[in-house]
Design a protein around this motif. Structure first.
Motif, PDB file in Angstrom:
ATOM      1  N   PHE A 146      14.541 -19.282  58.828  1.00  0.00           N
ATOM      2  CA  PHE A 146      14.520 -19.092  57.386  1.00  0.00           C
ATOM      3  C   PHE A 146      15.493 -17.968  56.983  1.00  0.00           C
ATOM      4  O   PHE A 146      16.281 -18.117  56.046  1.00  0.00           O
ATOM      5  N   LEU A 333       5.093 -25.658  47.397  1.00  0.00           N
ATOM      6  CA  LEU A 333       5.567 -25.422  48.754  1.00  0.00           C
ATOM      7  C   LEU A 333       4.896 -24.202  49.372  1.00  0.00           C
ATOM      8  O   LEU A 333       5.063 -23.928  50.554  1.00  0.00           O
ATOM      9  N   LEU A 337       4.689 -23.602  53.312  1.00  0.00           N
ATOM     10  CA  LEU A 337       5.498 -22.582  53.985  1.00  0.00           C
ATOM     11  C   LEU A 337       4.741 -21.273  54.147  1.00  0.00           C
ATOM     12  O   LEU A 337       4.465 -20.839  55.255  1.00  0.00           O
ATOM     13  N   GLN A 372      15.643 -20.890  46.280  1.00  0.00           N
ATOM     14  CA  GLN A 372      15.602 -22.326  46.021  1.00  0.00           C
ATOM     15  C   GLN A 372      16.662 -23.077  46.812  1.00  0.00           C
ATOM     16  O   GLN A 372      16.394 -24.139  47.376  1.00  0.00           O
ATOM     17  N   VAL A 375      15.651 -23.228  50.515  1.00  0.00           N
ATOM     18  CA  VAL A 375      14.633 -24.242  50.775  1.00  0.00           C
ATOM     19  C   VAL A 375      15.225 -25.640  50.659  1.00  0.00           C
ATOM     20  O   VAL A 375      14.854 -26.555  51.413  1.00  0.00           O
ATOM     21  N   ILE A 384      11.986 -28.302  57.232  1.00  0.00           N
ATOM     22  CA  ILE A 384      10.673 -28.266  56.590  1.00  0.00           C
ATOM     23  C   ILE A 384       9.825 -29.485  56.955  1.00  0.00           C
ATOM     24  O   ILE A 384       8.627 -29.332  57.254  1.00  0.00           O
TER      25      ILE A 384
END
Length: 494
Positions: A146, A333, A337, A372, A375, A384
């Motif tokens: 990430f 999310l 997450l 954003q 992701v 993801i």
């Protein structure tokens, strides 16, 4: 004592036309800040050159002020490390912050009376094991991947993501979410129908802000999510609770209400209903869609944990069957997450997302576009989806583990159906046990649970508890269940 590393500019108003010399004005300003508690014992002061530049005076003026304060005992100095507020101050001077006018708790003007519908934040007690709700385990997220992706976004798209952008959400994330909804959840959307929000609660607030006028009837589940109720109430909605049974919300009751009143919206959690975890059956889903079309009300479908279904075929959202544009579909999310990653979304007809975006501009110019876009790339490259599959396996194992532990330790105290999905289970408590007293005892033993009464619209006692399992590993779950058993042993019987 240890000296603070940081120093801050000191704000002092100087009057060159006053009879008092500037160095004394500086000295009195600093000593006054010490007396008020703004400058604490041990605080490092700026160097004489730095403070002189800040105050636009000669350095010798500041040196003279410091010498005055050193002589009076307000300051102490070290040639090696600088000038500090003295550890031992002159008599009758407080060493700690006091209730100066700047730090008064109450303002000097009237505040509206706090509505009972407004939620309160639960204090964070690190020693508590959180079984009170169903949240994900942020330890499962690969922060290395990430962080690497986030840094690359900042390095290669700096101007794009650090400038003002689209309030509806970064186009790449809206496109990625649209593809996810179409592929994995059976919707038929394009990016114009998706609004990215700072979590589901913002989405709820925007929907309520855009749709609700004072007096509008909004139907909610009689056992449900209080922050959602508060969002509608704050804009004047009249909430009407409808019971939930093993098949979901009672659509016959909704039909009866809609026949007598103009219903503006129905808020529901049909997939793992919050808090009971039941799944609304297909017949009621279709009935609710038909009622919404017939009576022209909105269905606000909160699908907060869609990824976590462990047994049988996945249940598609009502939005996937919406042929008449009556469903406003909310997702998040954060449950996938980590709770601290505040990303939610709304999928609805384009006219609805345009209206919500206009309201979003009033309260929040735009979302976190670096996050954003990060992701979006993690969705596009499959990171993801892989994380979701791994988390689903882990949470299913944790569900099975806590079921065994609860039946072993608390089998005579609670009964429950094993949920087909989600991150928590709903249990009925034996009639000789006071649930609220047990919950209070549990806190004292280091574990937090959620009682049925706290989740009931009428706030009345319910012999139920909600037990989250996803955020704790097997060892922690064993500890939590043992603590619950000890807490129960110390709870007086009814």
């Amino acid at each position: 004592m240890a000296r603070p590393v940081k120093t801050w500019d000191i704000a002092i108003e100087l009057d060159p036309s006053a009879a008092e010399p500037l160095f004394l004005q500086i000295a009195r300003g600093i000593s006054a800040d010490i007396q008020r508690g703004r400058l604490l014992a041990g605080t490092r002061l700026p160097g004489s050159r730095s403070l002189a530049a800040t105050l636009s005076v000669h350095r010798n003026t500041v040196v003279a002020a410091y010498e005055e304060l050193l002589a009076e005992g307000w300051l102490e100095s070290s040639q090696a490390s600088g000038t500090f507020v003295a550890d031992i101050l002159p008599p009758s001077v407080p060493k700690k912050r006091n209730n100066s006018p700047r730090r008064l708790r109450q303002p000097g003007y009237e505040l509206p009376e706090r509505s009972s519908g407004l939620p309160t934040d639960t204090p964070n007690r690190d020693e508590l094991l959180p079984m009170g709700d169903g949240v994900c385990d942020p330890r499962l997220l690969s922060v290395t991947e990430f962080g690497r992706k986030y840094r690359r976004i900042l390095e290669t798209h700096r101007l794009e993501v650090l400038s003002y952008g689209n309030a509806q959400g970064h186009p790449r994330l809206r496109q990625a979410l649209s593809e996810m909804l179409n592929t994995a959840r059976g919707l038929d959307t394009d990016s114009s129908q998706v609004l990215v929000t700072q979590g589901t609660q913002m989405a709820l607030d925007l929907v309520a802000r855009a749709l609700i006028s004072p007096g509008d009837v909004v139907i909610v589940e009689a056992l449900g999510y209080r922050p959602a109720w508060a969002a509608f109430q704050q804009y004047g909605a009249k909430l009407v609770p409808v019971r939930v049974d093993a098949q979901g919300i009672d659509t016959d009751r909704i039909k009866a209400i809609a026949a007598k009143h103009r219903v503006r919206a129905v808020y529901t959690t049909p997939h793992h209903q919050y808090p009971t975890t039941v799944i609304m059956n297909p017949a009621r889903r279709m009935a609710l869609l038909e009622l919404a079309q017939q009576h022209r009300f909105a269905i606000v479908e909160d699908d907060y944990d869609h990824e976590y279904h462990y047994e049988g075929r996945p249940v598609l959202p009502m939005a996937s069957r919406d042929a008449h544009g009556v469903v406003i579909y909310l997702g998040t999310l954060a449950k996938l997450l980590a709770p601290g990653i505040r990303l939610g979304f709304v999928a609805a007809p384009a006219a609805v997302t345009e209206l919500l975006t206009a309201h979003r501009l009033i309260v929040d110019r735009q979302g976190d576009h670096p996050l954003q876009m990060t992701v979006a790339e993690l969705l596009d490259d499959g990171t993801i989806p892989r994380h979701a599959r791994r988390a689903r396996r882990i949470y299913q194992a944790r569900r099975d583990h806590v079921v065994k532990a609860l039946r072993k330790q608390l089998g005579g105290a609670i009964t429950f159906n094993v949920p087909q999905g989600g991150m928590a289970l709903w249990a009925e408590v034996s009639g000789d046990i006071n649930v609220e007293a047990w919950a209070r005892s549990a806190i004292e033993h280091g574990v937090a649970i959620r009682t049925g009464g706290s989740l009931a619209f009428d706030g009345r006692y319910r012999p139920n508890i909600r037990l989250g399992f996803a955020a704790l590993d097997e060892r922690e779950l064993d500890t939590a269940v043992r603590r619950l058993a000890k807490a129960l042993a110390n709870t007086p019987k009814n």
